[in-house]
Design a protein around this motif. Structure first.
Motif, PDB file in Angstrom:
ATOM      1  N   MET A   1       0.827  -1.194   0.000  1.00  0.00           N
ATOM      2  CA  MET A   1       0.000   0.000   0.000  1.00  0.00           C
ATOM      3  C   MET A   1       0.872   1.260   0.000  1.00  0.00           C
ATOM      4  N   SER A   2       2.149   1.125   0.261  1.00  0.00           N
ATOM      5  CA  SER A   2       3.033   2.276   0.396  1.00  0.00           C
ATOM      6  C   SER A   2       3.618   2.701  -0.947  1.00  0.00           C
ATOM      7  N   ASP A   3       3.412   3.977  -1.303  1.00  0.00           N
ATOM      8  CA  ASP A   3       4.017   4.511  -2.520  1.00  0.00           C
ATOM      9  C   ASP A   3       5.534   4.544  -2.406  1.00  0.00           C
ATOM     10  N   GLU A  11      11.647  -3.496 -10.804  1.00  0.00           N
ATOM     11  CA  GLU A  11      10.614  -3.477 -11.854  1.00  0.00           C
ATOM     12  C   GLU A  11       9.747  -4.730 -11.843  1.00  0.00           C
ATOM     13  N   SER A  12      10.350  -5.882 -11.563  1.00  0.00           N
ATOM     14  CA  SER A  12       9.576  -7.130 -11.580  1.00  0.00           C
ATOM     15  C   SER A  12       8.565  -7.200 -10.437  1.00  0.00           C
ATOM     16  N   HIS A  13       8.708  -6.327  -9.427  1.00  0.00           N
ATOM     17  CA  HIS A  13       7.808  -6.357  -8.277  1.00  0.00           C
ATOM     18  C   HIS A  13       6.762  -5.247  -8.297  1.00  0.00           C
ATOM     19  N   LYS A  14       6.923  -4.242  -9.137  1.00  0.00           N
ATOM     20  CA  LYS A  14       6.021  -3.086  -9.114  1.00  0.00           C
ATOM     21  C   LYS A  14       4.568  -3.467  -9.378  1.00  0.00           C
ATOM     22  N   LYS A  15       4.323  -4.418 -10.278  1.00  0.00           N
ATOM     23  CA  LYS A  15       2.935  -4.789 -10.572  1.00  0.00           C
ATOM     24  C   LYS A  15       2.253  -5.456  -9.372  1.00  0.00           C
ATOM     25  N   MET A  16       3.049  -6.049  -8.480  1.00  0.00           N
ATOM     26  CA  MET A  16       2.470  -6.687  -7.292  1.00  0.00           C
ATOM     27  C   MET A  16       1.810  -5.656  -6.379  1.00  0.00           C
ATOM     28  N   PHE A  17       2.321  -4.432  -6.382  1.00  0.00           N
ATOM     29  CA  PHE A  17       1.714  -3.384  -5.574  1.00  0.00           C
ATOM     30  C   PHE A  17       0.305  -3.075  -6.078  1.00  0.00           C
ATOM     31  N   PRO A  56       7.588  -5.866   1.607  1.00  0.00           N
ATOM     32  CA  PRO A  56       7.401  -4.887   2.685  1.00  0.00           C
ATOM     33  C   PRO A  56       6.224  -5.299   3.570  1.00  0.00           C
ATOM     34  N   GLY A  57       6.464  -5.348   4.862  1.00  0.00           N
ATOM     35  CA  GLY A  57       5.411  -5.714   5.802  1.00  0.00           C
ATOM     36  C   GLY A  57       5.181  -7.201   5.972  1.00  0.00           C
ATOM     37  N   HIS A  58       5.991  -8.046   5.335  1.00  0.00           N
ATOM     38  CA  HIS A  58       5.799  -9.490   5.459  1.00  0.00           C
ATOM     39  C   HIS A  58       5.816  -9.894   6.928  1.00  0.00           C
ATOM     40  N   SER A  59       4.862 -10.715   7.312  1.00  0.00           N
ATOM     41  CA  SER A  59       4.710 -11.102   8.714  1.00  0.00           C
ATOM     42  C   SER A  59       4.424 -12.589   8.838  1.00  0.00           C
TER      43      SER A  59
END
Length: 154
Positions: A1-3, A11-17, A56-59
């Protein structure tokens, strides 16, 4: 959720956001989305535990009931056949491979020592088991599945 986290992502992770935001949008619209940091009791029986490195934020989530508990380890393991034997191996899915490696190594060592019941999403059915030390790696022992069939009420 964080910009800010999205901007730092490869780049390979941006679409996951975008995918994550779309999946959470109905909960946010309904006022049911709540953020937390650090180790947090979400409910008396469920505690979120920071597990940085994968995303980010993995728990992790520790679920307790009637004096027993299980640790849900999320995406600490992607390829059980490789990463239990070689916990230093990371996956492209890890946003911060060095942090994910450190989290995995520390957590697997702790779990092998405590023999806590683990729920692991990327481990073969039933995905519940325990770890023991095996040389420089770990041995997974699955918890036997104990399904019960009952007659439905008429």
């Amino acid at each position: 959720m964080s910009d800010d986290e999205r901007a730092r992502a490869g780049e390979s992770h941006k679409k996951m956001f975008a995918e994550g935001r779309a999946a959470l949008a109905p909960y946010e619209a309904a006022g049911r989305l709540h953020f937390f940091t650090g180790e947090t009791a979400l409910f008396p029986e469920i505690t979120a535990i920071p597990a940085p490195g994968h995303t980010p934020g993995h728990s992790f989530y520790r679920i307790a009931s009637q004096g027993q508990h299980v640790l849900v380890v999320g995406d600490i393991i992607h390829a059980a056949e490789v990463q239990f034997s070689h916990p230093d191996v990371t996956a492209d899915f890890d946003a911060d491979p060095a942090q994910a490696r450190a989290t995995r190594q520390r957590t697997l060592a702790e779990l092998a020592e405590t023999h806590e019941l683990i729920a692991a999403e990327h481990v073969s059915f039933p995905g519940l088991g325990h770890l023991t030390q095996n040389g420089s790696g770990y041995q997974w022992t699955a918890q036997p599945y104990q399904g019960a069939v009952t007659k439905a009420a008429e």
